[in-house]
Motif scaffolding. Sequence first.
Motif, PDB file in Angstrom:
ATOM      1  N   GLY A   1       0.951  -1.184  -0.004  1.00  0.00           N
ATOM      2  CA  GLY A   1      -0.362  -0.183   0.078  1.00  0.00           C
ATOM      3  C   GLY A   1       0.717   0.871  -0.168  1.00  0.00           C
ATOM      4  O   GLY A   1       1.675   0.973  -0.196  1.00  0.00           O
ATOM      5  N   ALA A   2      -0.028   2.191   0.454  1.00  0.00           N
ATOM      6  CA  ALA A   2       1.018   3.749   0.166  1.00  0.00           C
ATOM      7  C   ALA A   2       1.963   3.706   1.587  1.00  0.00           C
ATOM      8  O   ALA A   2       2.872   4.669   0.765  1.00  0.00           O
ATOM      9  CB  ALA A   2      -0.007   4.859   0.021  1.00  0.00           C
ATOM     10  N   LYS A   3       1.879   3.444   2.353  1.00  0.00           N
ATOM     11  CA  LYS A   3       2.523   3.575   3.104  1.00  0.00           C
ATOM     12  C   LYS A   3       3.731   3.045   2.888  1.00  0.00           C
ATOM     13  O   LYS A   3       4.774   3.486   2.926  1.00  0.00           O
ATOM     14  CB  LYS A   3       1.549   3.285   4.410  1.00  0.00           C
ATOM     15  N   ALA A   4       3.215   2.227   2.212  1.00  0.00           N
ATOM     16  CA  ALA A   4       4.498   0.948   2.204  1.00  0.00           C
ATOM     17  C   ALA A   4       5.628   1.393   0.956  1.00  0.00           C
ATOM     18  O   ALA A   4       6.941   1.217   0.892  1.00  0.00           O
ATOM     19  CB  ALA A   4       4.290  -0.871   1.990  1.00  0.00           C
ATOM     20  N   ALA A   5       5.619   2.156   0.426  1.00  0.00           N
ATOM     21  CA  ALA A   5       5.598   2.567  -0.732  1.00  0.00           C
ATOM     22  C   ALA A   5       6.454   4.142  -0.612  1.00  0.00           C
ATOM     23  O   ALA A   5       6.821   5.079  -0.990  1.00  0.00           O
ATOM     24  CB  ALA A   5       4.466   3.199  -2.219  1.00  0.00           C
ATOM     25  N   GLY A   6       5.565   4.782   0.859  1.00  0.00           N
ATOM     26  CA  GLY A   6       6.472   5.916   1.162  1.00  0.00           C
ATOM     27  C   GLY A   6       5.859   7.386   0.824  1.00  0.00           C
ATOM     28  O   GLY A   6       6.277   8.160   0.999  1.00  0.00           O
ATOM     29  N   ALA A   7       3.965   6.937   0.337  1.00  0.00           N
ATOM     30  CA  ALA A   7       3.874   8.188   0.086  1.00  0.00           C
ATOM     31  C   ALA A   7       3.826   9.598   0.488  1.00  0.00           C
ATOM     32  O   ALA A   7       3.868  10.389   0.392  1.00  0.00           O
ATOM     33  CB  ALA A   7       2.590   7.476  -0.238  1.00  0.00           C
ATOM     34  N   GLU A   8       3.824   9.367   2.374  1.00  0.00           N
ATOM     35  CA  GLU A   8       3.892   9.893   2.971  1.00  0.00           C
ATOM     36  C   GLU A   8       4.727  11.254   2.927  1.00  0.00           C
ATOM     37  O   GLU A   8       5.198  12.688   2.735  1.00  0.00           O
ATOM     38  CB  GLU A   8       3.416  10.173   4.390  1.00  0.00           C
ATOM     39  N   LYS A   9       5.732  10.641   2.147  1.00  0.00           N
ATOM     40  CA  LYS A   9       7.448  11.371   2.393  1.00  0.00           C
ATOM     41  C   LYS A   9       7.221  12.388   0.914  1.00  0.00           C
ATOM     42  O   LYS A   9       7.506  13.712   0.844  1.00  0.00           O
ATOM     43  CB  LYS A   9       8.626  10.797   2.326  1.00  0.00           C
ATOM     44  N   PHE A  10       6.668  11.527  -0.083  1.00  0.00           N
ATOM     45  CA  PHE A  10       6.492  11.863  -0.992  1.00  0.00           C
ATOM     46  C   PHE A  10       5.488  14.329  -1.118  1.00  0.00           C
ATOM     47  O   PHE A  10       5.165  14.891  -1.408  1.00  0.00           O
ATOM     48  CB  PHE A  10       5.596  11.683  -2.055  1.00  0.00           C
ATOM     49  N   ILE A  11       4.002  13.365  -0.200  1.00  0.00           N
ATOM     50  CA  ILE A  11       2.927  14.742  -0.012  1.00  0.00           C
ATOM     51  C   ILE A  11       4.020  15.704   0.677  1.00  0.00           C
ATOM     52  O   ILE A  11       3.453  16.719   0.643  1.00  0.00           O
ATOM     53  CB  ILE A  11       1.991  14.061   0.976  1.00  0.00           C
ATOM     54  N   VAL A  12       4.887  15.367   1.478  1.00  0.00           N
ATOM     55  CA  VAL A  12       5.942  15.756   3.056  1.00  0.00           C
ATOM     56  C   VAL A  12       6.327  16.957   1.884  1.00  0.00           C
ATOM     57  O   VAL A  12       6.097  18.444   1.832  1.00  0.00           O
ATOM     58  CB  VAL A  12       6.430  15.302   3.434  1.00  0.00           C
ATOM     59  N   ARG A  13       6.756  16.243   0.837  1.00  0.00           N
ATOM     60  CA  ARG A  13       7.455  17.497  -0.436  1.00  0.00           C
ATOM     61  C   ARG A  13       7.224  18.122  -1.470  1.00  0.00           C
ATOM     62  O   ARG A  13       7.595  19.125  -0.894  1.00  0.00           O
ATOM     63  CB  ARG A  13       9.398  16.304  -0.440  1.00  0.00           C
ATOM     64  N   VAL A  14       6.311  17.723  -1.740  1.00  0.00           N
ATOM     65  CA  VAL A  14       5.569  18.452  -2.455  1.00  0.00           C
ATOM     66  C   VAL A  14       5.255  19.201  -2.178  1.00  0.00           C
ATOM     67  O   VAL A  14       4.825  20.659  -2.211  1.00  0.00           O
ATOM     68  CB  VAL A  14       4.779  17.728  -3.715  1.00  0.00           C
ATOM     69  N   MET A  15       3.859  19.253  -1.023  1.00  0.00           N
ATOM     70  CA  MET A  15       3.680  20.395   0.047  1.00  0.00           C
ATOM     71  C   MET A  15       4.872  21.479   0.341  1.00  0.00           C
ATOM     72  O   MET A  15       4.266  22.448  -0.097  1.00  0.00           O
ATOM     73  CB  MET A  15       2.571  19.928   1.227  1.00  0.00           C
ATOM     74  N   ARG A  16       5.716  20.740   0.466  1.00  0.00           N
ATOM     75  CA  ARG A  16       6.126  22.184   0.898  1.00  0.00           C
ATOM     76  C   ARG A  16       7.370  22.995  -0.243  1.00  0.00           C
ATOM     77  O   ARG A  16       7.328  23.875  -0.481  1.00  0.00           O
ATOM     78  CB  ARG A  16       7.930  21.444   2.094  1.00  0.00           C
TER      79      ARG A  16
END
Length: 176
Positions: free
Chosen positions: A62-77
Amino acid sequence: MQRREALQQAALMMGVMLSAPTLAGAMGRVTNTGPSVAVSPDQEALLAEVADVIIPNTSTPGAKAAGAEKFIVRVMRDCYPKADQEKFYAGLAKLDADSKTKFGKGFAALENAQKIDMVKQTMTEDKPFFLRMKELTTTGYFTSEIGATKALEYLPVPGQFNGCMPMKPGQKAWAI
């Protein structure tokens, strides 16, 4: 075809329109050179939990295993102005606060069915936050190595170009 055009075409095939900042983030660009919201490890962990409800583990990670949260933080920043970042993280905080009100504990501590219930509630009560979260999660997932190789077909060195190729029943869509 350039990578940006390929991402746009893939988004259109998936029935999704990517916002300009998300597309810029997927391309690795930095369009926000102004101030940014500082994201705590707790917020990042909460993003991972919400993303994992949107794209859960199935026969593929899933998204957690893919590290989607790191992408979200980077793109938002890197790609969204500070005002948009503040609205987004306020929506995340509201989701967690609503979880505490409804179930007596934060979103990350909820059972899976309760997490799904909270995300459904957020879909109606805070649609702008949910749509942005969904957009960032799906983009982050499908542009990650896991999403591109496990959830999509991936051909590292393509052969000849066939513009119209029939898909076999049950075949995954192709990665870009």
